[in-house]
Design an enzyme around this catalytic site. Structure first.
Site, PDB file in Angstrom:
ATOM      1  CB  SER A 144      68.999 126.677 -15.841  1.00 40.53           C
ATOM      2  OG  SER A 144      67.641 127.230 -15.854  1.00 40.53           O
ATOM      3  CE1 TYR A 157      69.499 126.959 -10.394  1.00 39.31           C
ATOM      4  CE2 TYR A 157      68.091 128.202 -11.903  1.00 39.31           C
ATOM      5  CZ  TYR A 157      68.721 127.030 -11.485  1.00 39.31           C
ATOM      6  OH  TYR A 157      68.489 125.975 -12.013  1.00 39.31           O
TER       7      TYR A 157
HETATM    8  N1  LIG Z   1      63.776 121.154 -12.352  1.00 38.19           N
HETATM    9  C1  LIG Z   1      64.027 122.246 -12.922  1.00 38.19           C
HETATM   10  O1  LIG Z   1      63.109 123.001 -13.356  1.00 38.19           O
HETATM   11  C2  LIG Z   1      65.210 122.576 -13.312  1.00 38.19           C
HETATM   12  C3  LIG Z   1      65.446 123.837 -14.386  1.00 38.19           C
HETATM   13  C4  LIG Z   1      66.630 123.963 -14.956  1.00 38.19           C
HETATM   14  C5  LIG Z   1      67.829 123.374 -14.638  1.00 38.19           C
HETATM   15  N2  LIG Z   1      67.474 122.616 -13.621  1.00 38.19           N
HETATM   16  C6  LIG Z   1      68.692 122.033 -12.754  1.00 38.19           C
HETATM   17  O2  LIG Z   1      68.687 120.772 -13.049  1.00 38.19           O
HETATM   18  C7  LIG Z   1      69.498 120.130 -12.008  1.00 38.19           C
HETATM   19  C8  LIG Z   1      68.956 118.748 -11.251  1.00 38.19           C
HETATM   20  O3  LIG Z   1      67.861 119.414 -10.699  1.00 38.19           O
HETATM   21  P1  LIG Z   1      66.505 118.595 -10.617  1.00 38.19           P
HETATM   22  O4  LIG Z   1      65.475 119.624 -11.186  1.00 38.19           O
HETATM   23  O5  LIG Z   1      66.638 117.475 -10.803  1.00 38.19           O
HETATM   24  O6  LIG Z   1      66.260 118.857  -9.110  1.00 38.19           O
HETATM   25  P2  LIG Z   1      66.083 117.884  -7.866  1.00 38.19           P
HETATM   26  O7  LIG Z   1      65.272 116.743  -8.077  1.00 38.19           O
HETATM   27  O8  LIG Z   1      66.071 118.727  -6.374  1.00 38.19           O
HETATM   28  O9  LIG Z   1      67.510 117.122  -7.967  1.00 38.19           O
HETATM   29  C9  LIG Z   1      68.861 117.706  -7.300  1.00 38.19           C
HETATM   30  C10 LIG Z   1      69.739 116.628  -7.087  1.00 38.19           C
HETATM   31  O10 LIG Z   1      70.919 117.452  -6.495  1.00 38.19           O
HETATM   32  C11 LIG Z   1      71.308 116.536  -5.281  1.00 38.19           C
HETATM   33  N3  LIG Z   1      71.976 117.546  -4.316  1.00 38.19           N
HETATM   34  C12 LIG Z   1      71.585 118.891  -3.810  1.00 38.19           C
HETATM   35  N4  LIG Z   1      72.549 119.282  -3.141  1.00 38.19           N
HETATM   36  C13 LIG Z   1      73.538 118.530  -3.092  1.00 38.19           C
HETATM   37  C14 LIG Z   1      74.514 118.352  -2.393  1.00 38.19           C
HETATM   38  N5  LIG Z   1      75.076 119.460  -1.396  1.00 38.19           N
HETATM   39  N6  LIG Z   1      75.301 117.246  -2.474  1.00 38.19           N
HETATM   40  C15 LIG Z   1      75.373 116.152  -3.158  1.00 38.19           C
HETATM   41  N7  LIG Z   1      74.234 116.164  -4.080  1.00 38.19           N
HETATM   42  C16 LIG Z   1      73.378 117.195  -3.951  1.00 38.19           C
HETATM   43  C17 LIG Z   1      69.894 115.830  -4.672  1.00 38.19           C
HETATM   44  O11 LIG Z   1      70.302 114.807  -3.952  1.00 38.19           O
HETATM   45  P3  LIG Z   1      70.436 114.882  -2.129  1.00 38.19           P
HETATM   46  O12 LIG Z   1      69.401 115.610  -1.709  1.00 38.19           O
HETATM   47  O13 LIG Z   1      70.242 113.488  -2.027  1.00 38.19           O
HETATM   48  O14 LIG Z   1      71.891 115.245  -2.079  1.00 38.19           O
HETATM   49  C18 LIG Z   1      69.224 115.715  -5.876  1.00 38.19           C
HETATM   50  O15 LIG Z   1      69.704 114.309  -6.287  1.00 38.19           O
HETATM   51  C19 LIG Z   1      70.124 121.029 -11.211  1.00 38.19           C
HETATM   52  O16 LIG Z   1      71.192 121.689 -11.456  1.00 38.19           O
HETATM   53  C20 LIG Z   1      69.128 122.207 -11.311  1.00 38.19           C
HETATM   54  O17 LIG Z   1      69.705 123.814 -11.264  1.00 38.19           O
HETATM   55  C21 LIG Z   1      66.319 122.239 -12.848  1.00 38.19           C
END
Ligand SMILES: NC(=O)c1ccc[n+]([C@@H]2O[C@H](COP(=O)([O-])OP(=O)(O)OC[C@H]3O[C@@H](n4cnc5c(N)ncnc54)[C@H](OP(=O)(O)O)[C@@H]3O)[C@@H](O)[C@H]2O)c1
Length: 269
Positions: A144, A157
């Site tokens: 990130s 985080y």
């Molecule tokens: N969105 C942003 O602004 C942003 C910015 C920088 C980095 N990121 C990073 O990008 C990555 C993906 O996040 P996203 O933005 O796509 O958010 P998201 O839409 O909330 O997706 C998160 C994913 O992780 C899965 N997950 C969460 N807890 C889990 C667990 N205990 N076991 C298995 N799967 C789990 C969720 O699926 P289930 O709920 O079905 O388990 C979901 O598929 C993360 O590492 C996040 O830190 C996001």
């Protein structure tokens, strides 16, 4: 050189929404078979059915809580039992918390460190021998822009993502002479379910990107002849992370502290 995903298999964690779901679609479009992992199995199945139909690929869905110690070996054994070997791992599952550290729930931050750090490392460790032996794919660890400076109100985080970035750069260097491309992807604020899980948009800094834009950045980096060890998605984010890296750490921390202090929704504290 572009990666040829055709007929190979990619394992994507956190594939039920957001960036993981977008990686699934984009790799499927390039002919990759998929193993999709997340807790919401029904969502994965729905998505798998669509991708099978649209792209004629094989999709294996695994409903699993990745927030368990040493899940990497279990997952690898499960795939071996199904005769599936993977060429690409997208280590994407993760979530964030937003509160002054003193107010954080101890179980919640333990789960955050387990998923964002320990599980990511464990999966990389469990699958790296297979990925190196294959040598045609990629290991993408999703970090990130949070990785580039301490984050007051998101202390755990920010530190977790700094870990992911440093860890990834180190193993990319260790394996620089292999065929495997190792990349830390650093998105800024992106429109996914991420901020619903955080509970407030106050954790978002800068303008939002779409998952399509972020995954495009990752795929461009992977398709370069010399893939960098990390890539920041978005011009504004590249600028702000460069500035954060150049500024004295105390200044970068204070700036981040000020930006993360504004809760526009009233739901954060
Ligand atoms: N969105 C942003 O602004 C942003 C910015 C920088 C980095 N990121 C990073 O990008 C990555 C993906 O996040 P996203 O933005 O796509 O958010 P998201 O839409 O909330 O997706 C998160 C994913 O992780 C899965 N997950 C969460 N807890 C889990 C667990 N205990 N076991 C298995 N799967 C789990 C969720 O699926 P289930 O709920 O079905 O388990 C979901 O598929 C993360 O590492 C996040 O830190 C996001």
């Amino acid at each position: 050189m572009s990666i040829d995903f055709t007929g190979r298999t990619a394992l994507i964690t956190g594939a039920s929404s957001g960036l993981g779901a977008e990686f699934a679609r984009r790799l499927a479009a390039r002919g990759s078979h998929l193993v999709l992992v997340a807790r919401r199995g029904a969502l994965l199945e729905q998505q798998g059915a669509t991708l099978r139909r649209e792209f004629g690929i094989t999709v294996t869905t695994i409903a699993a809580d990745l927030g368990q110690p040493r899940i990497g070996r279990t997952l690898r054994d499960d795939l071996a039992a199904r005769n599936i070997s993977i060429s690409t791992l997208i280590n994407n599952a993760g979530f964030a918390t937003y509160n002054p550290f003193i107010e954080e729930d101890a179980d919640r931050i333990a789960a955050e460190i387990q998923l964002d750090v320990a599980t990511l490392v464990d999966l990389a460790h469990a699958f790296l021998p297979d990925l190196l032996a294959d040598g045609t794919g990629a290991l993408v660890n999703v970090a990130s822009t949070a990785a580039f400076q301490p984050l007051p109100r998101m202390a755990v985080y920010g530190a977790s993502k700094a870990f992911v970035l440093n860890f990834t750069q180190a193993i990319a260097y260790e394996n620089r002479d292999s065929g495997l491309k190792i990349l830390a992807l650093c998105p800024g604020a992106t429109r996914t379910e991420f901020f619903d899980v955080v509970g407030t948009d106050a954790a978002a800094v800068g303008s939002f990107q779409t998952p399509e834009q972020v995954v495009t950045t990752a795929l461009h980096a992977l398709d370069r002849r010399k893939t960098p060890a990390y890539v920041v998605s978005g011009t504004g984010n590249r600028l702000s992370t460069s500035m954060a890296s150049l500024a004295p750490r105390s200044v970068a921390t204070a700036l981040a502290g000020r930006m993360l202090a504004h809760d526009t929704t009233g739901s954060g504290r």
